[in-house]
Design a protein around this motif. Structure first.
Motif, PDB file in Angstrom:
ATOM      1  N   ALA A   7      17.467  29.297  -4.958  1.00  0.00           N
ATOM      2  CA  ALA A   7      16.800  30.223  -4.038  1.00  0.00           C
ATOM      3  C   ALA A   7      15.332  29.857  -3.879  1.00  0.00           C
ATOM      4  N   THR A   8      14.674  29.529  -4.978  1.00  0.00           N
ATOM      5  CA  THR A   8      13.261  29.152  -4.919  1.00  0.00           C
ATOM      6  C   THR A   8      13.077  27.873  -4.121  1.00  0.00           C
ATOM      7  N   ASP A   9      13.926  26.884  -4.372  1.00  0.00           N
ATOM      8  CA  ASP A   9      13.807  25.609  -3.678  1.00  0.00           C
ATOM      9  C   ASP A   9      14.193  25.739  -2.206  1.00  0.00           C
ATOM     10  N   SER A  10      15.195  26.563  -1.919  1.00  0.00           N
ATOM     11  CA  SER A  10      15.646  26.737  -0.536  1.00  0.00           C
ATOM     12  C   SER A  10      14.590  27.417   0.319  1.00  0.00           C
ATOM     13  N   ALA A  11      13.775  28.258  -0.314  1.00  0.00           N
ATOM     14  CA  ALA A  11      12.703  28.915   0.431  1.00  0.00           C
ATOM     15  C   ALA A  11      11.732  27.883   0.991  1.00  0.00           C
TER      16      ALA A  11
ATOM     17  N   LEU B 206      26.469  31.201  -1.679  1.00  0.00           N
ATOM     18  CA  LEU B 206      26.270  31.189  -3.129  1.00  0.00           C
ATOM     19  C   LEU B 206      25.901  32.596  -3.556  1.00  0.00           C
ATOM     20  N   PHE B 207      26.526  33.104  -4.621  1.00  0.00           N
ATOM     21  CA  PHE B 207      26.113  34.421  -5.102  1.00  0.00           C
ATOM     22  C   PHE B 207      26.341  34.526  -6.602  1.00  0.00           C
ATOM     23  N   THR B 208      25.679  35.505  -7.196  1.00  0.00           N
ATOM     24  CA  THR B 208      25.832  35.744  -8.625  1.00  0.00           C
ATOM     25  C   THR B 208      26.656  36.996  -8.849  1.00  0.00           C
ATOM     26  N   LEU B 209      27.492  36.925  -9.856  1.00  0.00           N
ATOM     27  CA  LEU B 209      28.301  38.068 -10.288  1.00  0.00           C
ATOM     28  C   LEU B 209      28.048  38.205 -11.781  1.00  0.00           C
ATOM     29  N   GLY B 210      27.106  39.080 -12.131  1.00  0.00           N
ATOM     30  CA  GLY B 210      26.633  39.101 -13.507  1.00  0.00           C
ATOM     31  C   GLY B 210      25.920  37.790 -13.790  1.00  0.00           C
ATOM     32  N   SER B 211      26.323  37.099 -14.858  1.00  0.00           N
ATOM     33  CA  SER B 211      25.704  35.817 -15.202  1.00  0.00           C
ATOM     34  C   SER B 211      26.460  34.631 -14.611  1.00  0.00           C
TER      35      SER B 211
ATOM     36  N   ASP C 132       0.811  -1.220   0.000  1.00  0.00           N
ATOM     37  CA  ASP C 132       0.000   0.000   0.000  1.00  0.00           C
ATOM     38  C   ASP C 132       0.844   1.270   0.000  1.00  0.00           C
ATOM     39  N   TRP C 133       2.145   1.145  -0.189  1.00  0.00           N
ATOM     40  CA  TRP C 133       3.008   2.323  -0.120  1.00  0.00           C
ATOM     41  C   TRP C 133       2.721   3.291  -1.263  1.00  0.00           C
ATOM     42  N   VAL C 134       2.934   4.558  -0.973  1.00  0.00           N
ATOM     43  CA  VAL C 134       2.796   5.599  -1.988  1.00  0.00           C
ATOM     44  C   VAL C 134       4.183   6.135  -2.324  1.00  0.00           C
ATOM     45  N   VAL C 135       4.324   6.630  -3.550  1.00  0.00           N
ATOM     46  CA  VAL C 135       5.603   7.161  -4.031  1.00  0.00           C
ATOM     47  C   VAL C 135       5.502   8.673  -4.141  1.00  0.00           C
ATOM     48  N   LEU C 136       6.523   9.354  -3.663  1.00  0.00           N
ATOM     49  CA  LEU C 136       6.544  10.814  -3.691  1.00  0.00           C
ATOM     50  C   LEU C 136       7.784  11.297  -4.432  1.00  0.00           C
ATOM     51  N   PRO C 137       7.624  11.936  -5.603  1.00  0.00           N
ATOM     52  CA  PRO C 137       8.788  12.543  -6.266  1.00  0.00           C
ATOM     53  C   PRO C 137       9.333  13.673  -5.393  1.00  0.00           C
ATOM     54  N   VAL C 138      10.645  13.778  -5.293  1.00  0.00           N
ATOM     55  CA  VAL C 138      11.261  14.832  -4.492  1.00  0.00           C
ATOM     56  C   VAL C 138      12.281  15.575  -5.339  1.00  0.00           C
ATOM     57  N   SER C 139      12.563  16.800  -4.949  1.00  0.00           N
ATOM     58  CA  SER C 139      13.497  17.630  -5.696  1.00  0.00           C
ATOM     59  C   SER C 139      14.915  17.095  -5.568  1.00  0.00           C
ATOM     60  N   THR C 140      15.678  17.201  -6.656  1.00  0.00           N
ATOM     61  CA  THR C 140      17.087  16.812  -6.611  1.00  0.00           C
ATOM     62  C   THR C 140      17.987  17.993  -6.263  1.00  0.00           C
ATOM     63  N   VAL C 141      17.415  19.185  -6.125  1.00  0.00           N
ATOM     64  CA  VAL C 141      18.215  20.369  -5.800  1.00  0.00           C
ATOM     65  C   VAL C 141      18.768  20.222  -4.389  1.00  0.00           C
ATOM     66  N   ASP C 142      20.088  20.414  -4.239  1.00  0.00           N
ATOM     67  CA  ASP C 142      20.712  20.184  -2.940  1.00  0.00           C
ATOM     68  C   ASP C 142      21.449  21.411  -2.412  1.00  0.00           C
TER      69      ASP C 142
ATOM     70  N   LEU D 277      22.910  33.720  -1.331  1.00  0.00           N
ATOM     71  CA  LEU D 277      22.281  32.798  -0.391  1.00  0.00           C
ATOM     72  C   LEU D 277      23.348  32.285   0.558  1.00  0.00           C
ATOM     73  N   SER D 278      22.956  31.971   1.790  1.00  0.00           N
ATOM     74  CA  SER D 278      23.945  31.510   2.758  1.00  0.00           C
ATOM     75  C   SER D 278      23.286  30.691   3.854  1.00  0.00           C
ATOM     76  N   ASN D 279      24.076  29.803   4.448  1.00  0.00           N
ATOM     77  CA  ASN D 279      23.652  29.112   5.665  1.00  0.00           C
ATOM     78  C   ASN D 279      24.610  29.428   6.810  1.00  0.00           C
ATOM     79  N   CYS D 280      25.382  30.507   6.660  1.00  0.00           N
ATOM     80  CA  CYS D 280      26.381  30.862   7.663  1.00  0.00           C
ATOM     81  C   CYS D 280      25.727  31.459   8.905  1.00  0.00           C
ATOM     82  N   GLY D 281      26.286  31.100  10.052  1.00  0.00           N
ATOM     83  CA  GLY D 281      25.856  31.684  11.313  1.00  0.00           C
ATOM     84  C   GLY D 281      26.951  32.570  11.869  1.00  0.00           C
ATOM     85  N   SER D 282      26.916  32.779  13.156  1.00  0.00           N
ATOM     86  CA  SER D 282      27.905  33.663  13.781  1.00  0.00           C
ATOM     87  C   SER D 282      29.059  32.893  14.408  1.00  0.00           C
TER      88      SER D 282
END
Length: 381
Positions: free
Chosen positions: A316-320, A353-358, A83-93, A340-345
């Protein structure tokens, strides 16, 4: 009989009877040498329309790769799972490397979890990665720092197959593609994984049907079915060293002297299928080391992804939704750029992660990732 009927009969009965007799007399016979030549005029036929061109087959999708029953069997760890159900999940890591690089290089990545209905799915994940056109780069790299020598056969194809951290997997050159299937089980030694009591052979017994179906599907696919969207840059890109020249890395990392060692281009022998994807994209990796020591002492890692700002936007969209990376404001970011960052103090190594132009730039393995990012931006501006 009325005159009308008599007239009609006299006009058509004779010719029809003669024609019928001629047809019956000549049916199944060819004309002899003395037979008079018969002239016939073929009726004009309408022009036959040209057949419509057959549309190209659509690219394979995740739904085409593995049926539900085989996903469940791979993930059930021998438990009853009808009776298990399958759930597709994002590959974005949360990284421009790995699965995001696979997508950018024109590959396909798919991932699923499964579990009983009305309950959370287990932590185990089945992931399929396909990189068309990379079969000639194939190695047996799966887990660890070197390709495995272990082999198993799936659908008649010899594949590198082994277990390690974080699971068990198989990889092979299938047609012109590099294909990899991973069953991410979580730690099997700590006792928390559903697979903790299973041997490697038992894990592969459950995984084998899914691997074989994936291999057959890719092997039978047309070129059009393996043509996925990509973000491969049209031109060669500047290496990461260009972005670190003249950057005040000593000030950013609070050390006296640094040196930069290059770890580019990515090596498929070490980084497996994903290294081949990063190589196709033109990614480069620089390691910043403490120059006070002769042996390599890594202070930070800098990955530069040319024309990959799109990847940071999607992360950014997926991390939200996941909540693992948050938007931050870096000194020197221009309008339209993001970070984007996961840095603390604290002193825990973190990622920016950041963008510099393209271009996308990823700073890792240092608690001062924010400072390194701002130093790069200061030099670039």
């Amino acid at each position: 009989m009325s005159p009308l009927h008599s007239s009609v009969r006299s006009r058509w009965a004779g010719p029809v009877a003669v024609a019928l007799l001629v047809a019956l007399g000549t049916a199944g016979c060819s004309a002899g040498a003395g037979a008079p030549a018969v002239s016939s005029v073929a009726p004009a036929s309408a022009e036959t329309p040209s057949p419509s061109p057959t549309p190209s087959a659509a690219p394979l999708s995740c739904a085409d790769l593995v049926p539900k029953a085989e996903i469940v069997r791979a993930l059930a760890a021998g438990q009853p799972a009808d009776d298990w159900v399958v759930l597709p999940v994002s590959t974005v890591d949360g990284s421009i490397t790995g699965q995001k690089a696979l997508e950018g290089a024109g590959g396909l990545g798919c991932s699923w979890r499964a579990g009983p209905p009305n309950s959370e799915t287990g932590i185990a994940t089945l992931t399929v990665s396909i990189l068309p056109g990379a079969a000639n780069q194939w190695t047996g790299a799966l887990y660890g720092d070197a390709p495995t020598e272990q082999r198993r056969t799936f659908a008649g194809i010899s594949a590198a197959a082994t277990c390690g951290d974080p699971g068990c997997g198989a990889t092979a050159a299938v047609g012109s593609s590099w294909v990899r299937v991973d069953l991410l089980t979580g730690s099997r030694e700590g006792g928390t994984s559903a697979f903790a009591k299973e041997t490697d052979d038992q894990v592969f017994a459950g995984l084998k049907p899914a691997v074989e179906t994936v291999f057959r599907t890719v092997q039978d696919a047309s070129a059009a079915q393996l043509r996925f969207p990509d973000h491969v840059p049209a031109d060669s890109a500047a290496p990461c060293t260009n972005y670190l020249t003249k950057v005040d890395l000593e000030g950013a990392l609070k050390v006296q002297r640094t040196r930069v060692s290059t770890d580019f281009p990515p090596d498929p022998k070490v980084d497996s299928l994903f290294g081949a994807a990063e190589l196709r994209l033109g990614d480069s990796v620089c390691v910043v080391e403490d120059a006070r020591y002769s042996s390599a002492t890594e202070l930070a890692s800098v990955t530069v992804g040319p024309e990959q700002a799109w990847a940071v936007d999607e992360i950014a969209t997926d991390s939200a939704q996941r909540g693992d990376l948050r938007p931050i404001r870096l000194e020197g970011l221009a309008s339209g750029e993001r970070a984007l960052s996961n840095c603390g103090s604290g002193s825990t190594p973190c990622t920016v992660l950041f963008t510099l132009g393209s271009t996308a730039i990823q700073i890792e393995n240092t608690p001062r990732a924010v400072q390194v990012a701002e130093a790069i931006l200061a030099t670039a501006r």
